[in-house]
Design a protein around this motif. Sequence first.
Motif, short mmCIF file in Angstrom:
data_model
loop_
_atom_site.label_atom_id
_atom_site.label_comp_id
_atom_site.label_asym_id
_atom_site.label_seq_id
_atom_site.Cartn_x
_atom_site.Cartn_y
_atom_site.Cartn_z
N UNK A 1 39.59 30.96 33.66
CA UNK A 1 39.25 31.19 35.06
C UNK A 1 40.21 32.23 35.60
N UNK A 2 39.68 33.22 36.24
CA UNK A 2 40.52 34.27 36.82
C UNK A 2 40.10 34.52 38.26
N UNK A 3 41.08 34.87 39.08
CA UNK A 3 40.85 35.32 40.44
C UNK A 3 41.13 36.83 40.48
N UNK A 4 40.24 37.55 41.17
CA UNK A 4 40.37 38.99 41.32
C UNK A 4 40.25 39.38 42.79
N UNK A 5 40.90 40.48 43.13
CA UNK A 5 40.72 41.12 44.43
C UNK A 5 40.08 42.47 44.15
N UNK A 6 38.92 42.70 44.76
CA UNK A 6 38.26 44.00 44.58
C UNK A 6 38.63 44.91 45.74
N UNK A 7 39.25 46.02 45.40
CA UNK A 7 39.68 46.94 46.45
C UNK A 7 38.50 47.80 46.94
N UNK A 8 38.69 48.54 48.01
CA UNK A 8 37.56 49.32 48.58
C UNK A 8 36.99 50.34 47.60
N UNK A 9 37.72 50.72 46.59
CA UNK A 9 37.22 51.69 45.60
C UNK A 9 36.53 51.00 44.42
N UNK A 10 36.45 49.69 44.47
CA UNK A 10 35.70 48.95 43.46
C UNK A 10 36.50 48.36 42.33
N UNK A 11 37.76 48.71 42.22
CA UNK A 11 38.53 48.16 41.10
C UNK A 11 38.86 46.69 41.31
N UNK A 12 38.71 45.92 40.24
CA UNK A 12 39.07 44.51 40.25
C UNK A 12 40.54 44.38 39.85
N UNK A 13 41.31 43.86 40.77
CA UNK A 13 42.74 43.68 40.55
C UNK A 13 43.00 42.24 40.15
N UNK A 14 43.69 42.04 39.03
CA UNK A 14 43.99 40.67 38.58
C UNK A 14 44.96 39.99 39.54
N UNK A 15 44.60 38.79 39.96
CA UNK A 15 45.51 37.99 40.77
C UNK A 15 46.10 36.86 39.92
N UNK A 16 45.23 36.06 39.33
CA UNK A 16 45.69 34.94 38.52
C UNK A 16 44.76 34.71 37.34
N UNK A 17 45.38 34.36 36.21
CA UNK A 17 44.68 33.81 35.05
C UNK A 17 45.06 32.35 35.05
N UNK A 18 44.11 31.46 35.41
CA UNK A 18 44.52 30.08 35.71
C UNK A 18 43.41 29.09 35.33
N UNK A 19 43.20 28.85 34.02
CA UNK A 19 42.20 27.86 33.62
C UNK A 19 42.57 26.43 34.04
N UNK A 20 43.84 26.19 34.30
CA UNK A 20 44.27 24.89 34.81
C UNK A 20 45.67 25.04 35.41
N UNK A 21 46.05 24.08 36.26
CA UNK A 21 47.40 24.08 36.79
C UNK A 21 47.57 24.92 38.04
#
Lengths: 111, 112
Positions: free
Chosen positions: A32-52
């Motif tokens: 499970x990952x959380x991403x922030x997509x910036x106005x130019x479309x790039x997905x920025x990694x926030x967290x890799x967090x399958x648990x915890x």
Amino acid sequence: GIQVEQSPPDLILQEGANSTLRCNFSDSVNNLQWFHQNPWGQLINLFYIPSGTKQNGRLSATTVATERYSLLYISSSQTTDSGVYFCAVDRRDNYGQNFVFGPGTRLSVLP
Amino acid sequence: DAGVTQSPTHLIKTRGQHVTLRCSPISGHKSVSWYQQVLGQGPQFIFQYYEKEERGRGNFPDRFSARQFPNYSSELNVNALLLGDSALYLCASSLERNTEAFFGQGTRLTVV
């Protein structure tokens, strides 16, 4: 296939406020990952967090795999936090990497 | 270290044409995946390649194809372009098949 829901769909905050974004998924996951997509479309990694729980500066995330949800916390929000936040999950029995993305939460932080 | 790089960044094509999009993964990463993101939606999985073999395919027509080269870079090919193929195409790389994925900046394709 696995279903991913995110809430709220839209969120408007004043600078300095805190927020919680939620991701629910319908099946067991091995990634499970959380991403922030910036106005130019790039997905920025926030967290890799399958648990915890993990923390990175003003951001933190918790995944409760047994209850099939994950939360992203943003504290002391800044205007640069604006954008779309996506949760993406990869199923437990999947042979490879096949992310299913949620519909996203659009965050607007006002000065 | 360079991140995932995609080329070109923008592209305009005419209906019926063919397009090739390119992706270079992070050095040492063996897995490359492709996603399509139409406006207002989350990305949709198209393909995954690992060690130069196709390991997964999403629900896309046969007009979409891909390959991975010995240096782990990848190409996505789309034939007989339709207006509905207009989208942001994203490439992701990961060290192994199920490890943390990192995305490139995307290729914005417009079909006219």
